[in-house]
Design a protein around this motif. Sequence first.
Motif, short mmCIF file in Angstrom:
data_model
loop_
_atom_site.label_atom_id
_atom_site.label_comp_id
_atom_site.label_asym_id
_atom_site.label_seq_id
_atom_site.Cartn_x
_atom_site.Cartn_y
_atom_site.Cartn_z
N TRP A 169 -0.79 5.83 9.57
CA TRP A 169 -1.59 6.31 8.43
C TRP A 169 -2.99 6.72 8.91
O TRP A 169 -3.49 7.80 8.58
CB TRP A 169 -1.67 5.22 7.37
N VAL A 229 4.69 6.39 5.09
CA VAL A 229 4.46 7.11 6.36
C VAL A 229 5.77 7.52 7.01
O VAL A 229 5.85 8.57 7.65
CB VAL A 229 3.56 6.33 7.36
N LEU A 253 3.52 1.13 2.32
CA LEU A 253 2.90 2.13 3.20
C LEU A 253 3.89 2.55 4.29
O LEU A 253 3.92 3.72 4.69
CB LEU A 253 1.61 1.59 3.83
#
Length: 482
Positions: free
Chosen positions: A354, A118, A114
Amino acid sequence: MTPEEFRQAGHALIDWIADYRSDLEQRPVRAQVKPGEVSASFAVGAPQAPQSAEHILAELETKIVPGITQVQHPMHFGWFPSNASLASTLGDIASSGLATLGISWESCPAATELEQVVCDWMRQLTGLSDNWQGCIHDTASTACLTALLLARERASEFSQNRGGLQGEPQALIVYTTDEAHSSVVKAALLAGFGEHNLRRVAMDPHSRSMLAPCLAQQISDDIKAGFSPAAVVASIGSTGVTAIDPLAEIAGIATQYGLWLHVDAAMAGSAMLLPECRHLWQGVEAADSISWNPHKWMGTILDCSLMYVRDVEHLVRVMSTNPSYLRSTVDDEVRQYRDWGIPLGRRFRALKLWYQLSIDGVEAIQNRLRRDLANARWLADQVKQTPEWQVLAPVSLQTVCIRHQPRGLHGEALDRHTLAWVQAINQSGAAFMSPSLLDGRWMVRVSIGVEATTRAHVEALWQLLQQQAGKALNTPIDVKNQ
Ligand SMILES: Cc1ncc(COP(=O)(O)O)c(C=O)c1O
């Protein structure tokens, strides 16, 4: 605490936070406590018997909140916006709740991947090419230290594998300006360059931007004198007056002499979400590293500082240690963020970016930034049009540097006046601004950009400034504690 007890106490805490955030405007902006008052309200030793979550929540209200300067308050115009959007706050809570261990891809693949996602979203949103790859640090200070370690190792051809800087025949030199953030000097000192090898390049007297020809001259003088130029740190949006160093020219010089170029855009990086502001860092593609803080104006809850580099291989070579207990069978296929910075254990910070991007959406964030730019321009116009008030530096973004300069007031008397009116406002709790020295004289930075600050708040501030400056002329105030 059991998960059931956590559920109950957690719901109560979230309710309390929601009330706290919605009622913030009723509270004084600046913490109203004296030094030592918060610590004196706690017992000398830790509690032996368990206390209820309700009791702790009550103490949060009575003991902690009075000791907080409310940087989310719409009348906070101090330092820089330290926004903490509620969407990103949820991401931070999720990060705490998931309680992951970020020491390797294997210890939490989701945290690594993640973060990749991002960082790449943010790269695209700020108009950077895909030559850049990023990671999330706690702060821009850490990012700058990392950058200068990379610079040191490139310039010294990996002195860390020999005798370190102590074994180098020629001193390595870092270039920046007096306007650069204190964390730049700190990073240079911690990276071992030494104060004597830190050059403060001359600046334009009004904009306080680095004068590129002076940089070139200084580098050439240093080479002649037997030094080894290693790095230049350019500020895109300095803390003091939002100075914008001429990046394209600096990058040309850095490339010519083989210097590492780090771009500190801690505050101004948020503005790069707006295509119309990107001219401010024109030339950035030729830099070696960039850092900026979504945890400032953009509104990702602290701590969240992005760092991008072009040469990942060099980064990993400098930062990597590979103890056997951390190796895994997929090492060749995955990113190991522990090799992108100083700490081994890393928080799951990507969650808050996020959450913010997904729940608030990019457009709303961009609109808010544009609102703040317009508010800063509006305030600057009022100040410029009003006799005896001055705007002291170009308003590059959302900070307006001002002074009330009544006729006949100069030097220390003017300083006393400036500190008197700003201190009176800060102490009252009605608004908060940071006084700051500019060429040895006090001025006041009005940093606009708290998420809750609307045009009405900026108008109210302007009224307050005029009232208090007028009052301060007639009522001398003790400014010792400023
Ligand atoms: C231009 C600039 N650089 C660096 C920093 C340091 O940021 P951090 O607190 O993330 O280390 C700041 C913070 O005010 C800043 O404004």
